[in-house]
Design an enzyme around this catalytic site. Structure first.
Site, mmCIF file in Angstrom:
data_model
loop_
_atom_site.group_PDB
_atom_site.id
_atom_site.type_symbol
_atom_site.label_atom_id
_atom_site.label_comp_id
_atom_site.label_asym_id
_atom_site.label_seq_id
_atom_site.Cartn_x
_atom_site.Cartn_y
_atom_site.Cartn_z
ATOM 1 N N SER A 160 0.798 -1.233 0.000
ATOM 2 C CA SER A 160 0.000 0.000 0.000
ATOM 3 C C SER A 160 0.831 1.284 0.000
ATOM 4 C CB SER A 160 -0.958 -0.003 1.197
ATOM 5 O OG SER A 160 -1.948 -0.976 0.998
ATOM 6 N N THR A 192 -5.068 -3.666 7.666
ATOM 7 C CA THR A 192 -4.945 -4.972 7.042
ATOM 8 C C THR A 192 -4.880 -6.066 8.108
ATOM 9 O OG1 THR A 192 -3.767 -6.206 5.334
ATOM 10 C CG2 THR A 192 -2.399 -4.800 6.724
ATOM 11 N N LYS A 237 -8.774 -6.106 10.716
ATOM 12 C CA LYS A 237 -9.973 -5.584 10.046
ATOM 13 C C LYS A 237 -11.244 -5.734 10.888
ATOM 14 C CE LYS A 237 -8.196 -6.099 5.381
ATOM 15 N NZ LYS A 237 -8.451 -6.465 3.986
ATOM 16 N N ASP A 285 -12.663 -2.924 0.237
ATOM 17 C CA ASP A 285 -12.288 -4.222 -0.349
ATOM 18 C C ASP A 285 -13.426 -4.766 -1.211
ATOM 19 O OD1 ASP A 285 -9.735 -4.506 0.785
ATOM 20 O OD2 ASP A 285 -10.537 -5.385 2.621
ATOM 21 N N GLY A 288 -12.392 -20.575 0.184
ATOM 22 C CA GLY A 288 -11.864 -19.896 1.381
ATOM 23 C C GLY A 288 -12.899 -18.941 1.947
ATOM 24 N N GLY A 334 -14.736 -19.115 4.404
ATOM 25 C CA GLY A 334 -14.806 -19.040 5.864
ATOM 26 C C GLY A 334 -13.768 -18.109 6.465
ATOM 27 N N ASN A 338 -15.121 -24.067 1.860
ATOM 28 C CA ASN A 338 -14.075 -23.871 2.865
ATOM 29 C C ASN A 338 -13.545 -25.218 3.330
ATOM 30 O OD1 ASN A 338 -12.866 -21.536 4.133
ATOM 31 N ND2 ASN A 338 -13.465 -22.446 6.082
ATOM 32 N N ARG A 339 -12.243 -25.236 3.689
ATOM 33 C CA ARG A 339 -11.672 -26.467 4.241
ATOM 34 C C ARG A 339 -12.486 -26.907 5.460
ATOM 35 N NH1 ARG A 339 -5.637 -25.858 6.357
ATOM 36 N NH2 ARG A 339 -6.702 -24.192 7.492
ATOM 37 N N TYR A 369 -1.752 -11.559 -4.880
ATOM 38 C CA TYR A 369 -1.244 -10.529 -5.793
ATOM 39 C C TYR A 369 -0.245 -11.030 -6.826
ATOM 40 C CZ TYR A 369 -2.865 -7.498 -1.963
ATOM 41 O OH TYR A 369 -3.600 -6.886 -0.988
HETATM 42 P P1 ATR Z 1 -8.260 -15.464 8.296
HETATM 43 O O1 ATR Z 1 -7.628 -15.027 9.582
HETATM 44 O O2 ATR Z 1 -8.653 -14.313 7.417
HETATM 45 O O3 ATR Z 1 -9.354 -16.447 8.452
HETATM 46 P P2 ATR Z 1 -6.492 -17.593 7.416
HETATM 47 O O4 ATR Z 1 -6.543 -18.262 8.725
HETATM 48 O O5 ATR Z 1 -5.163 -17.479 6.737
HETATM 49 O O6 ATR Z 1 -7.052 -16.116 7.454
HETATM 50 O O7 ATR Z 1 -7.485 -18.385 6.436
HETATM 51 C C1 ATR Z 1 -7.972 -17.839 5.266
HETATM 52 C C2 ATR Z 1 -8.700 -18.904 4.494
HETATM 53 O O8 ATR Z 1 -7.742 -19.773 3.889
HETATM 54 C C3 ATR Z 1 -9.629 -19.795 5.315
HETATM 55 O O9 ATR Z 1 -10.753 -20.037 4.513
HETATM 56 C C4 ATR Z 1 -8.817 -21.054 5.510
HETATM 57 O O10 ATR Z 1 -9.591 -22.231 5.679
HETATM 58 P P3 ATR Z 1 -10.083 -22.676 7.155
HETATM 59 O O11 ATR Z 1 -11.212 -21.754 7.495
HETATM 60 O O12 ATR Z 1 -10.520 -24.079 6.991
HETATM 61 O O13 ATR Z 1 -8.895 -22.508 8.048
HETATM 62 C C5 ATR Z 1 -8.103 -21.126 4.182
HETATM 63 N N1 ATR Z 1 -6.904 -21.955 4.243
HETATM 64 C C6 ATR Z 1 -5.733 -21.653 4.830
HETATM 65 N N2 ATR Z 1 -4.843 -22.660 4.634
HETATM 66 C C7 ATR Z 1 -5.496 -23.615 3.928
HETATM 67 C C8 ATR Z 1 -5.127 -24.898 3.389
HETATM 68 N N3 ATR Z 1 -3.901 -25.384 3.542
HETATM 69 N N4 ATR Z 1 -6.057 -25.593 2.696
HETATM 70 C C9 ATR Z 1 -7.300 -25.086 2.493
HETATM 71 N N5 ATR Z 1 -7.708 -23.908 2.962
HETATM 72 C C10 ATR Z 1 -6.824 -23.173 3.663
#
Ligand code: ATR
Length: 299
Positions: free
Chosen positions: A38, A83, A87, A123, A148, A150, A173-174, A247
């Site tokens: 930024s 960031t 947030k 955003d 992702g 979640g 989501n995972r 990015y």
């Molecule tokens: P935030 O704090 O914004 O939630 P994060 O913990 O890095 O950031 O996770 C962002 C997203 O990436 C989440 O949807 C996370 O899935 P989970 O909610 O199941 O944790 C996803 N994510 C991170 N690593 C992952 C991986 N190895 N496989 C699949 N999804 C992943």
């Protein structure tokens, strides 16, 4: 490039501006913050507009966001960007939060207005503009799959999709459980939007993805070099739009391009959210072209 400042530097103008030609008036706040793109973008826009101000990086530990806002305000800051991971914490620290930011559940832009400290979110609108820019289509016309969904970024993008009138929204989501409160909230907000929730290992994932017009990766998968694509190749079909919020090119984008999809990485969203934030602080300004050039490394 500006150095990283800490809470200790937010003590006085003398400390903050020691040795600098221009006063620090804007910042991006995060933890960590050294990697943020930024400052480069916003400083280029400030310089092009002839505004004598510095945009700095501010490292703020979790739990100290409210204090950082109070000190910035006292020191005469115009605003700041926010960031990861702040947030959400910043929402509670603002005196007023715009309606759209409340719906998205996150604030990325703070304005120190005369009467109050205001939180907003650029955003979501930045994402809408990025999709229009990259693919020449309106987000609201598309059936969207958010990978992702979640995570913090994914929840905000999913809410923006619902706000734009997307007809079919697949949240992936995972960890499936993280999607349930989001799905309930979006359903209440946009009852006409068909909302699906899937875990990444759901057997219906490939078919659901192929039925989408736009697949968006909002997860952090692809950030680390060497990681495989978040999707099996069978989830993609030629002609689909694939956007990755990261990015740079990612395994997902490479795989999608190889399958004949139209692809774009997250730099367009970075630029648009930045330009919208700048315009909140400086109404009437047109920073987009300068910011685009700065991100492309042309300035
Ligand atoms: P935030 O704090 O914004 O939630 P994060 O913990 O890095 O950031 O996770 C962002 C997203 O990436 C989440 O949807 C996370 O899935 P989970 O909610 O199941 O944790 C996803 N994510 C991170 N690593 C992952 C991986 N190895 N496989 C699949 N999804 C992943």
């Amino acid at each position: 490039m500006a150095d990283v400042y800490t809470m200790d530097d937010l003590i006085s103008r003398e400390v903050l501006d020691a040795g600098a030609a221009k006063p620090a008036r804007l910042a991006v706040m995060g933890w960590p913050i050294a990697h943020s793109a930024s400052p480069r973008m916003h400083q280029a826009a400030l310089d092009a507009a002839g505004i004598a101000a510095r945009y700095v990086r501010l490292e703020v530990a979790p739990g100290r966001v409210g204090e950082a806002l109070v000190r910035m305000r006292e020191l005469g800051f115009i605003g700041c960007n926010v960031t990861v991971p702040h947030k959400f914490e910043v929402m509670a620290a603002c005196e007023v939060v715009d309606d759209a930011a409340q719906v998205l559940g996150a604030v990325n832009t703070v304005s120190f207005e005369a009467a109050q400290t205001r939180g907003s979110n650029t955003d979501g609108p930045g994402f809408v503009r990025a999709i229009a820019d990259e693919f020449g289509v309106a987000l609201g016309q598309l059936r969207v799959v958010v990978l992702g969904a979640g995570g913090g970024a994914g929840q905000a993008l999913a809410a923006q999709c619902a706000m734009q009138g997307v007809r079919r929204l697949a949240l992936v989501n995972r960890t499936l459980e993280k999607l349930l409160p989001l799905a309930a909230r979006l359903h209440a907000q946009a009852p006409d939007c068909e909302i699906l929730t899937l875990a990444l290992d759901d057997p219906a994932l490939a078919e659901t993805c192929r039925a989408g017009d736009l697949i968006v990766n909002a997860s952090s998968v692809g950030l680390k070099p060497g990681a495989p694509s978040i999707l099996p190749a069978s989830s993609l079909k030629a002609g689909q739009l694939v956007y990755d919020c990261i990015y740079q090119s990612t395994p997902l984008l490479e795989q999608a391009a190889a399958r004949g999809c139209r692809t774009a990485d997250g730099r367009s969203m970075l630029i648009h959210q930045g330009a919208l934030a700048f315009q909140r602080w400086f109404p009437g300004s047109e920073p987009l072209a300068v910011m685009r050039a700065a991100v492309a490394g042309e300035s």
